[in-house]
Design an enzyme around this catalytic site. Structure first.
Site, mmCIF file in Angstrom:
data_model
loop_
_atom_site.group_PDB
_atom_site.id
_atom_site.type_symbol
_atom_site.label_atom_id
_atom_site.label_comp_id
_atom_site.label_asym_id
_atom_site.label_seq_id
_atom_site.Cartn_x
_atom_site.Cartn_y
_atom_site.Cartn_z
ATOM 1 N N ASP A 56 33.478 45.910 65.667
ATOM 2 C CA ASP A 56 33.781 47.233 65.122
ATOM 3 C C ASP A 56 33.468 48.328 66.148
ATOM 4 O OD1 ASP A 56 34.170 45.682 62.982
ATOM 5 O OD2 ASP A 56 32.654 46.615 61.687
ATOM 6 N N GLU A 115 33.529 48.167 69.296
ATOM 7 C CA GLU A 115 34.528 48.203 70.377
ATOM 8 C C GLU A 115 35.792 48.932 69.915
ATOM 9 O OE1 GLU A 115 33.387 44.195 72.815
ATOM 10 O OE2 GLU A 115 34.513 43.970 70.960
ATOM 11 N N TYR A 116 36.169 48.666 68.653
ATOM 12 C CA TYR A 116 37.315 49.393 68.100
ATOM 13 C C TYR A 116 37.022 50.894 68.137
ATOM 14 C CZ TYR A 116 40.781 51.180 64.907
ATOM 15 O OH TYR A 116 41.808 51.929 64.374
ATOM 16 N N ASP A 117 35.815 51.247 67.696
ATOM 17 C CA ASP A 117 35.440 52.668 67.664
ATOM 18 C C ASP A 117 35.505 53.291 69.053
ATOM 19 O OD1 ASP A 117 35.035 52.409 65.017
ATOM 20 O OD2 ASP A 117 32.842 52.302 65.125
ATOM 21 N N SER A 155 58.831 47.956 34.550
ATOM 22 C CA SER A 155 57.708 47.067 34.244
ATOM 23 C C SER A 155 58.183 45.622 34.345
ATOM 24 C CB SER A 155 57.303 47.338 32.810
ATOM 25 O OG SER A 155 55.985 47.664 32.767
ATOM 26 N N LEU A 156 57.324 44.704 33.966
ATOM 27 C CA LEU A 156 57.731 43.300 33.932
ATOM 28 C C LEU A 156 57.569 42.796 32.509
ATOM 29 C CD1 LEU A 156 55.887 41.899 37.083
ATOM 30 C CD2 LEU A 156 58.362 42.060 36.772
ATOM 31 N N GLU A 191 54.504 34.466 43.056
ATOM 32 C CA GLU A 191 53.445 35.140 43.834
ATOM 33 C C GLU A 191 52.413 35.736 42.886
ATOM 34 O OE1 GLU A 191 56.519 37.564 45.420
ATOM 35 O OE2 GLU A 191 55.749 39.379 44.463
ATOM 36 N N LYS A 199 50.147 38.238 40.726
ATOM 37 C CA LYS A 199 50.321 39.553 40.108
ATOM 38 C C LYS A 199 49.038 40.332 40.388
ATOM 39 C CE LYS A 199 51.713 41.810 35.823
ATOM 40 N NZ LYS A 199 50.746 42.881 35.880
ATOM 41 N N ASP A 209 46.221 43.004 40.513
ATOM 42 C CA ASP A 209 45.728 43.875 39.449
ATOM 43 C C ASP A 209 45.201 45.177 40.052
ATOM 44 O OD1 ASP A 209 45.112 44.706 36.969
ATOM 45 O OD2 ASP A 209 43.388 43.390 36.673
ATOM 46 N N GLU A 212 51.168 47.283 45.485
ATOM 47 C CA GLU A 212 49.981 47.497 44.668
ATOM 48 C C GLU A 212 48.804 47.856 45.563
ATOM 49 O OE1 GLU A 212 51.212 46.778 41.724
ATOM 50 O OE2 GLU A 212 49.459 46.835 40.416
ATOM 51 N N TYR A 222 55.371 44.086 47.897
ATOM 52 C CA TYR A 222 56.041 42.862 47.446
ATOM 53 C C TYR A 222 57.464 43.048 46.960
ATOM 54 C CZ TYR A 222 53.920 44.975 43.326
ATOM 55 O OH TYR A 222 53.518 45.862 42.383
ATOM 56 N N LYS A 265 59.872 35.290 40.299
ATOM 57 C CA LYS A 265 61.078 36.065 40.589
ATOM 58 C C LYS A 265 62.212 35.126 40.997
ATOM 59 C CE LYS A 265 58.299 39.906 42.213
ATOM 60 N NZ LYS A 265 57.801 40.705 43.329
ATOM 61 N N LYS A 270 50.856 35.850 32.513
ATOM 62 C CA LYS A 270 49.523 36.466 32.439
ATOM 63 C C LYS A 270 48.446 35.401 32.276
ATOM 64 C CE LYS A 270 49.159 40.598 31.306
ATOM 65 N NZ LYS A 270 48.836 41.841 32.018
ATOM 66 N N CYS A 311 8.668 56.359 26.154
ATOM 67 C CA CYS A 311 8.946 55.092 26.831
ATOM 68 C C CYS A 311 8.737 53.919 25.857
ATOM 69 C CB CYS A 311 8.016 54.934 28.033
ATOM 70 S SG CYS A 311 8.172 53.302 28.800
ATOM 71 N N CYS A 355 5.541 51.900 27.149
ATOM 72 C CA CYS A 355 4.173 52.416 27.211
ATOM 73 C C CYS A 355 3.949 53.686 26.395
ATOM 74 C CB CYS A 355 3.771 52.656 28.669
ATOM 75 S SG CYS A 355 4.604 54.076 29.403
ATOM 76 N N CYS A 408 10.621 57.199 32.638
ATOM 77 C CA CYS A 408 9.205 57.170 32.295
ATOM 78 C C CYS A 408 8.462 57.372 33.615
ATOM 79 C CB CYS A 408 8.863 55.807 31.686
ATOM 80 S SG CYS A 408 7.093 55.476 31.684
ATOM 81 N N CYS A 430 2.701 51.810 33.462
ATOM 82 C CA CYS A 430 3.676 51.334 32.475
ATOM 83 C C CYS A 430 3.909 49.833 32.704
ATOM 84 C CB CYS A 430 4.978 52.119 32.626
ATOM 85 S SG CYS A 430 6.311 51.475 31.622
HETATM 86 S S1 IVH Z 1 57.501 43.071 40.884
HETATM 87 C C1 IVH Z 1 61.214 45.278 39.332
HETATM 88 N N1 IVH Z 1 55.467 41.758 41.851
HETATM 89 O O1 IVH Z 1 52.813 44.611 37.689
HETATM 90 C C2 IVH Z 1 60.022 44.420 39.523
HETATM 91 N N2 IVH Z 1 55.017 43.531 40.330
HETATM 92 O O2 IVH Z 1 53.319 44.694 34.810
HETATM 93 C C3 IVH Z 1 58.913 45.159 40.132
HETATM 94 N N3 IVH Z 1 52.628 43.942 39.944
HETATM 95 O O3 IVH Z 1 54.770 47.520 37.627
HETATM 96 C C4 IVH Z 1 57.608 44.533 39.976
HETATM 97 N N4 IVH Z 1 51.879 42.357 41.283
HETATM 98 O O4 IVH Z 1 52.854 47.357 39.414
HETATM 99 C C5 IVH Z 1 55.850 42.749 41.026
HETATM 100 N N5 IVH Z 1 53.763 40.528 42.828
HETATM 101 C C6 IVH Z 1 54.153 41.518 42.027
HETATM 102 C C7 IVH Z 1 53.234 42.309 41.328
HETATM 103 C C8 IVH Z 1 53.700 43.322 40.472
HETATM 104 C C9 IVH Z 1 51.535 43.340 40.464
HETATM 105 C C10 IVH Z 1 52.565 45.058 38.993
HETATM 106 C C11 IVH Z 1 53.565 46.158 39.247
HETATM 107 C C12 IVH Z 1 54.381 46.225 37.982
HETATM 108 C C13 IVH Z 1 53.441 45.651 36.976
HETATM 109 C C14 IVH Z 1 54.193 45.146 35.773
#
Ligand code: IVH
Length: 697
Positions: free
Chosen positions: A52, A54-56, A101-102, A132, A134, A136, A193, A245, A317, A341, A435, A438, A453, A459
């Site tokens: 680190d 050296e990077y600095d 969303s998914l 792949e 998901k 969080d 993400e 992703y 996917k 999930k 407390c 005590c 306390c 105590c």
């Molecule tokens: S694909 C159109 N891939 O999960 C498809 N989403 O519950 C776009 N997420 O809104 C989403 N890991 O924020 C995709 N490997 C992954 C993901 C991912 C996390 C999130 C993403 C999405 C949410 C849906």
């Protein structure tokens, strides 16, 4: 991203820059490439090639060059991530393509159903899927134009999000420029993400707690919250990471044959990976049938805890982009993808009681007693509620139904209560005014969240907790003197303060139920051995407020004898690494308290080491000025013990192989570090035994 040849060449440039006494303006381009390369090794690959420091050193050299030649600054220079001013507000921006969303699935049957529908709709017999993790975290959308990052936005309502470009630029795994043009791409919108990994999340939560703020329930909240901070430098300090992703929109350069470039989702992941992004290239798998998909998801779920970051499932996917297009989307989610999930790390329970515990610094912490609930394979029955404000914020009453989460940081948290489920029998939680251990009146200093306390020397709860902390693994490490035993000895009047550990009545203990000659002998040996522990362990073990292990080490290095601190002013204390005004005040108060001084003098009489070892050790500063790195499995020492030995003897432990390294200590199954070290002739490669003889053992 970088092939072997490029890696070697960049590493060579690195070494010559590190050695060079003056880097000149015509080197600026090459220096930036070197820094980008090391950012990539560190933040994307997790495999740094230099220390680190050296990077600095190189980063500072670039900063200096840019200061001297402002005309040469480019917006994608590694120095240009940092932005000095505060952000006023985050303008709303429209995503090029809505962020959908998914759809969710929870079991094999759901996935079989998804596959059946996809095959029916597309008229295909078989579909290949890319699977792949998901992640969080918090969703983001980035736009690159002519190879430069021009915009970063939050998901928002999916159609419009907040422009958080300045904050995104602080995330070092997000390249400020990427050669999309080499794929014929003029403009691209990519999705991903932002995460905070488990270690950083835990450290961040510990810091919040130390500062009297509340711990966060999960790393997702930490990541999402961090993206909305108005001080970009603070965002930089949060150690965020980003996985990218998904490509949501592409505009190709004129005359470019688009269909040639990206045919599948896995091509997209690979392209992002090659351009220096962290994409799930290594975590993904392309599978030809749904049975293999299910198996992959189930295997991944089992390994979930070993990952450095939180994932809450897998995303499946359709791999061929053309089939994706054919399947299309609903208004809510694509028909070509589904989330699988994992079992929730959440559960609901009932709040039965709140107990108030007194810690070693006198802080009174409310602890919720809930009906035991299984979360992620662990039974949770007690949860810290932190402080009064937290109870108010979460709107908690005795008898409430509560949502509990155990994620990232293994410590469970109350996410929320459900006031709508109350039946009128719930009662308010009353905070004690005295407390619970005590009876001393509790006090809450201005600006702090915690009631305390202040009867610290009398105590019983504080005394017991202080002894437990003193014995703990990272402090004096006295095995066999754990929590329950300390409490028992206290109740039996065998032990009522820290020096008492060294005067335990072993003859009486031997007669106690559950003890025998052997266990008493072991205990006696452990107690005796602790007298030789290095000074920093003693400092840490004293439990001075705000002093963690790192600060304890810094404090130990600074003096010859611990009592020298009685002579330090607040200003002098603040000259020490890691010590700010708050820590300095705490150390100052500790060393200006008669009882504490008495305790230290007594411990010294008993035979504990209050001098920092350099003066008394036979091999005084044997490793002064030398740098060390350990690799492979050591057999006689734990890695942490070996590293402490280096520091105690005046040496420094580096984090990677570089020309700055003097010794590589090689254990069993040493890997890439050994290979790298062999190429640098100045590095001495030694065994564990040779290391031990260097430190005189
Ligand atoms: S694909 C159109 N891939 O999960 C498809 N989403 O519950 C776009 N997420 O809104 C989403 N890991 O924020 C995709 N490997 C992954 C993901 C991912 C996390 C999130 C993403 C999405 C949410 C849906």
């Amino acid at each position: 991203m970088y092939n072997n040849e490029q890696t070697k060449q960049l590493q060579q440039h690195t070494l010559s820059f590190l050695k060079s006494s003056g880097i000149e303006a015509h080197d600026i381009h090459s220096l930036r490439n070197v820094l980008r390369f090391h950012e990539y090794r560190y933040y994307v690959m997790n495999d740094p090639l230099i220390a680190d420091a050296e990077y600095d050193q190189l980063y500072k050299a670039l900063e200096k060059l840019e200061q001297e030649n402002p005309g040469l600054i480019t917006s994608d220079s590694p120095t240009q991530r940092v932005s000095k001013g505060l952000i006023r507000d985050f303008p709303k921006v429209q995503h090029l393509v809505p962020m959908l969303s998914l759809d969710n699935s929870y079991n094999a049957a759901d996935l079989i159903d998804f596959d059946r529908k996809a095959r029916e709709l597309s008229g295909l017999k078989e579909i290949a899927y890319c699977v792949e993790p998901k992640f969080d975290g918090a969703g983001i959308s980035l736009i690159y134009e002519n190879d430069l990052l021009v915009r970063g936005a939050t998901r928002g309502d999916g159609v419009t999000g907040d422009d958080i470009t300045t904050n995104i630029r602080q995330i070092r795994s997000v390249p400020l420029s990427a050669a999309f043009s080499s794929f014929g791409i003029q403009q691209i919108e990519i999705r991903g993400e932002v995460l905070m990994n488990k270690d950083h999340f835990k450290a961040y939560n510990d810091r919040l707690e130390e500062e009297g703020a509340n711990r966060l329930a999960n790393p997702r909240n930490a990541a999402a919250g961090s993206l909305r901070i108005k001080d970009p430098r603070e965002v930089g300090r949060r150690n965020l990471e980003a996985f990218l992703y998904h490509i949501s929109d592409v505009t190709f350069l004129p005359h470019y044959n688009a269909s040639e470039t990206l045919k599948t989702h896995s091509d997209a992941l690979q392209m992002l990976w090659e351009l220096g992004f962290r994409s799930p290239e290594k975590e993904k798998s392309v599978l030809n049938d749904i049975a293999s998909v299910i198996e992959y998801c189930e295997t991944f779920e089992k390994q979930r805890d070993e990952l450095p970051y939180e994932i809450d499932g897998m995303v499946i996917k359709v791999n061929e982009l053309q089939i994706q297009e054919q399947l299309g989307m609903t208004t809510h989610h694509p028909r070509w993808a589904i989330a699988y999930k994992f079992k929730a790390r959440q559960g609901t329970s009932r709040l039965r009681a709140v107990e108030f515990q007194v810690g070693r610094t006198g802080a009174v912490t409310p602890v919720a007693k809930i009906e035991p609930v299984q979360i992620g394979g662990v039974t949770v029955g007690s949860i810290s509620l932190h402080n009064e404000e937290y109870i108010r914020e979460k709107n908690l009453m005795l008898g409430d139904t509560v949502l509990i989460e155990r994620s990232g940081d293994v410590i469970p948290q109350v996410v929320k209560s459900f006031p709508e489920l109350r039946d009128g029998k719930e009662t308010a939680i009353h905070y004690p005014t005295r407390c619970p251990a005590c009876g001393y009146p509790l006090e809450k200093p201005e600006g702090e969240a915690v009631w305390r306390c202040n009867n610290s020397h009398n105590c019983p709860a504080q005394i017991i907790e202080r002894i437990i902390h003193f014995n703990s693994k990272d402090a004096m490490d006295i095995r066999g003197l754990g929590d329950a035993i300390v409490k028992k000895f206290y109740e039996l009047h065998y032990l009522h303060d820290i020096p008492g550990i060294y005067r335990l009545p072993f003859d009486k203990i031997e007669k106690l139920e559950g003890f025998g000659k052997k266990s008493v002998h072991n205990l006696q040996t452990a107690v005796e051995a602790s007298k030789k522990q290095p000074l920093y362990r003693l400092i840490y073990g004293l439990g001075i407020r705000y002093i963690g292990e790192t600060t304890a080490k810094a404090l130990a290095r600074k003096v010859d004898h611990l009592l020298d601190y009685t002579q330090f002013s607040m200003e002098a204390l603040q000259q020490i690494e890691d010590v700010g005004p708050k820590v300095a005040a705490s150390v100052y108060a500790f060393f200006h308290n008669e009882q504490n001084i008495g305790l230290l003098e007594e411990l010294e009489k008993i035979g504990l080491q209050l001098s920092n070892g350099k003066k008394v050790s036979a091999s005084e500063g044997a490793l002064e000025g030398q740098t060390f790195l350990f690799t492979g499995t050591l057999h006689q020492l734990k890695r942490s013990e070996a590293e402490s030995m280096v520091e105690e003897n005046g040496g420094t432990v580096l984090s990677g192989v570089s020309s700055k390294l003097n010794y590589l200590v090689v254990g069993e199954d040493a890997g890439s570090k050994l290979e790298k070290a062999k190429k640098i002739t100045t590095i001495k490669i030694i065994s564990e035994g040779e290391f031990l003889s260097l430190v005189g053992k």
